[in-house]
Structure formats: C-alpha cells, structure tokens
Design a protein around this motif. Sequence first.
Motif, mmCIF file in Angstrom:
data_model
loop_
_atom_site.group_PDB
_atom_site.id
_atom_site.type_symbol
_atom_site.label_atom_id
_atom_site.label_comp_id
_atom_site.label_asym_id
_atom_site.label_seq_id
_atom_site.Cartn_x
_atom_site.Cartn_y
_atom_site.Cartn_z
ATOM 1 N N GLN A 93 -15.086 -26.297 -0.121
ATOM 2 C CA GLN A 93 -16.347 -25.593 -0.366
ATOM 3 C C GLN A 93 -16.646 -25.368 -1.844
ATOM 4 N N MET A 94 -15.655 -25.522 -2.693
ATOM 5 C CA MET A 94 -15.856 -25.278 -4.121
ATOM 6 C C MET A 94 -15.621 -26.564 -4.910
ATOM 7 N N ALA A 95 -16.322 -26.689 -5.997
ATOM 8 C CA ALA A 95 -16.188 -27.888 -6.829
ATOM 9 C C ALA A 95 -15.211 -27.625 -7.972
ATOM 10 N N LEU A 96 -13.938 -27.468 -7.639
ATOM 11 C CA LEU A 96 -12.904 -27.274 -8.656
ATOM 12 C C LEU A 96 -12.088 -28.550 -8.794
ATOM 13 N N LYS A 97 -11.615 -28.799 -10.002
ATOM 14 C CA LYS A 97 -10.785 -29.980 -10.228
ATOM 15 C C LYS A 97 -9.506 -29.904 -9.392
ATOM 16 N N TYR A 98 -8.891 -28.721 -9.348
ATOM 17 C CA TYR A 98 -7.680 -28.493 -8.561
ATOM 18 C C TYR A 98 -7.895 -27.283 -7.665
ATOM 19 N N ALA A 99 -7.434 -27.367 -6.445
ATOM 20 C CA ALA A 99 -7.443 -26.201 -5.569
ATOM 21 C C ALA A 99 -6.298 -25.302 -6.023
ATOM 22 N N PRO A 100 -6.576 -24.045 -6.323
ATOM 23 C CA PRO A 100 -5.505 -23.173 -6.811
ATOM 24 C C PRO A 100 -4.482 -22.851 -5.726
ATOM 25 N N ASP A 101 -3.268 -22.598 -6.157
ATOM 26 C CA ASP A 101 -2.225 -22.120 -5.258
ATOM 27 C C ASP A 101 -2.589 -20.688 -4.898
ATOM 28 N N LEU A 102 -2.604 -20.373 -3.616
ATOM 29 C CA LEU A 102 -2.996 -19.035 -3.178
ATOM 30 C C LEU A 102 -1.787 -18.138 -3.021
ATOM 31 N N ARG A 103 -1.918 -16.933 -3.530
ATOM 32 C CA ARG A 103 -0.907 -15.897 -3.350
ATOM 33 C C ARG A 103 -1.621 -14.707 -2.721
ATOM 34 N N PHE A 104 -0.944 -14.001 -1.855
ATOM 35 C CA PHE A 104 -1.553 -12.873 -1.159
ATOM 36 C C PHE A 104 -0.729 -11.616 -1.390
ATOM 37 N N VAL A 105 -1.419 -10.532 -1.742
ATOM 38 C CA VAL A 105 -0.778 -9.224 -1.886
ATOM 39 C C VAL A 105 -1.678 -8.190 -1.229
ATOM 40 N N LEU A 106 -1.069 -7.099 -0.786
ATOM 41 C CA LEU A 106 -1.854 -6.036 -0.178
ATOM 42 C C LEU A 106 -2.678 -5.324 -1.236
ATOM 43 N N ASP A 107 -3.923 -5.074 -0.917
ATOM 44 C CA ASP A 107 -4.822 -4.346 -1.803
ATOM 45 C C ASP A 107 -4.563 -2.858 -1.582
ATOM 46 N N GLU A 108 -4.008 -2.213 -2.583
ATOM 47 C CA GLU A 108 -3.657 -0.796 -2.455
ATOM 48 C C GLU A 108 -4.668 0.113 -3.128
ATOM 49 N N THR A 109 -5.830 -0.432 -3.466
ATOM 50 C CA THR A 109 -6.866 0.347 -4.133
ATOM 51 C C THR A 109 -7.248 1.576 -3.321
ATOM 52 N N PHE A 110 -7.446 1.394 -2.019
ATOM 53 C CA PHE A 110 -7.870 2.507 -1.177
ATOM 54 C C PHE A 110 -6.788 3.572 -1.079
ATOM 55 N N ASP A 111 -5.524 3.140 -1.034
ATOM 56 C CA ASP A 111 -4.430 4.106 -1.008
ATOM 57 C C ASP A 111 -4.408 4.931 -2.289
ATOM 58 N N ARG A 112 -4.631 4.269 -3.427
ATOM 59 C CA ARG A 112 -4.653 4.987 -4.706
ATOM 60 C C ARG A 112 -5.838 5.946 -4.774
ATOM 61 N N MET A 113 -6.987 5.531 -4.234
ATOM 62 C CA MET A 113 -8.159 6.413 -4.228
ATOM 63 C C MET A 113 -7.894 7.643 -3.367
ATOM 64 N N ASP A 114 -7.276 7.443 -2.203
ATOM 65 C CA ASP A 114 -6.946 8.578 -1.334
ATOM 66 C C ASP A 114 -5.989 9.533 -2.028
ATOM 67 N N GLU A 115 -4.992 8.983 -2.719
ATOM 68 C CA GLU A 115 -4.022 9.821 -3.431
ATOM 69 C C GLU A 115 -4.710 10.587 -4.560
ATOM 70 N N THR A 116 -5.621 9.941 -5.269
ATOM 71 C CA THR A 116 -6.366 10.614 -6.345
ATOM 72 C C THR A 116 -7.205 11.754 -5.770
ATOM 73 N N ARG A 117 -7.903 11.496 -4.663
ATOM 74 C CA ARG A 117 -8.700 12.555 -4.016
ATOM 75 C C ARG A 117 -7.802 13.726 -3.605
ATOM 76 N N ARG A 118 -6.641 13.393 -3.051
ATOM 77 C CA ARG A 118 -5.717 14.439 -2.620
ATOM 78 C C ARG A 118 -5.274 15.286 -3.814
ATOM 79 N N LEU A 119 -4.946 14.623 -4.920
ATOM 80 C CA LEU A 119 -4.518 15.353 -6.114
ATOM 81 C C LEU A 119 -5.647 16.232 -6.665
#
Length: 138
Positions: A93-119
């Motif tokens: 679907q994309m016009a890239l010279k090379y398809a990038p190697d995909l890495r997956f990590v959990l998005d912890e943004t929402f957890d950090r936002m909840d912790e900030t609200r709690r604090l």
Amino acid sequence: MAKNIHHTGAGPSQRQLRVGELIRRTLSDVLNRGDIHDPDLNRMSITVGEVRVSPDLKIATAYVLPLGGQGREEALPLLRRNKGELRRAISKQMALKYAPDLRFVLDETFDRMDETRRLLSQENVRRDVEQRRDDEEE
C-alpha cells in the motif's frame, strides 16, 4: 542542483514523522479490515497509537494497545507472529523503496496518563500546585 540536507536535530526528521504516520494509518487499516489470515489476530481490536521510524526508514516500531487494554499479553505475540504478512501489506500500500522491519511494543501512554491523573488528584499534590500558582502570581 539540489542540496543534500541532513537532519541534525535531536528529534525525528519530517520524513521520519511523515513515513511513521503513513505506516500507522496503513497498519491500522490492515488490522481493522482483518486483512491478515490469522483468526486469532482478527478477533482482536488493536489500536496503533504511534509508529516511530528509524532515520534510515528500515525499522518501524509500532506502539499498540488492544481496545480497552484487554488481551495485552496475547497481542504482541500475535502481531509478531504475523509480522511478515503485515510488512507485505504495508509495502503493497505504500511506495517505499524498502518495507521496514516491524517491531511491536505496548503503548503505555494511557497508563501514564492515568497515573498522572491519580497523582494530581492527591490532596498534598493539589495543594502544592495551587501554592506554586499563587507564588507565581505575586
């Protein structure tokens, strides 16, 4: 004659940001449509919050979270197991010279936002913030 401009800042270049956002949208579309031939993965609703791309555009790290945070433990292995097919779908679907190697990590943004609200909701923290505002206004 075009100049060869290199990005020297500490953050990602405009090109990295643009490619990362294109990959994020494409990956989200592929996952939402259930284009991958894995019923376990297709059963999950996975949000792709952000994709960060390396300066050479060869590695794309996708920050993902299953909808509602349910199934975190199984999401990453499923995505990693289907990495080749996801990579091909993005490449198609994309016009890239090379398809990038995909890495997956959990998005912890929402957890950090909840912790900030709690604090921030703690009485002693609220009192300190209010005191600082009062001091700045004087």
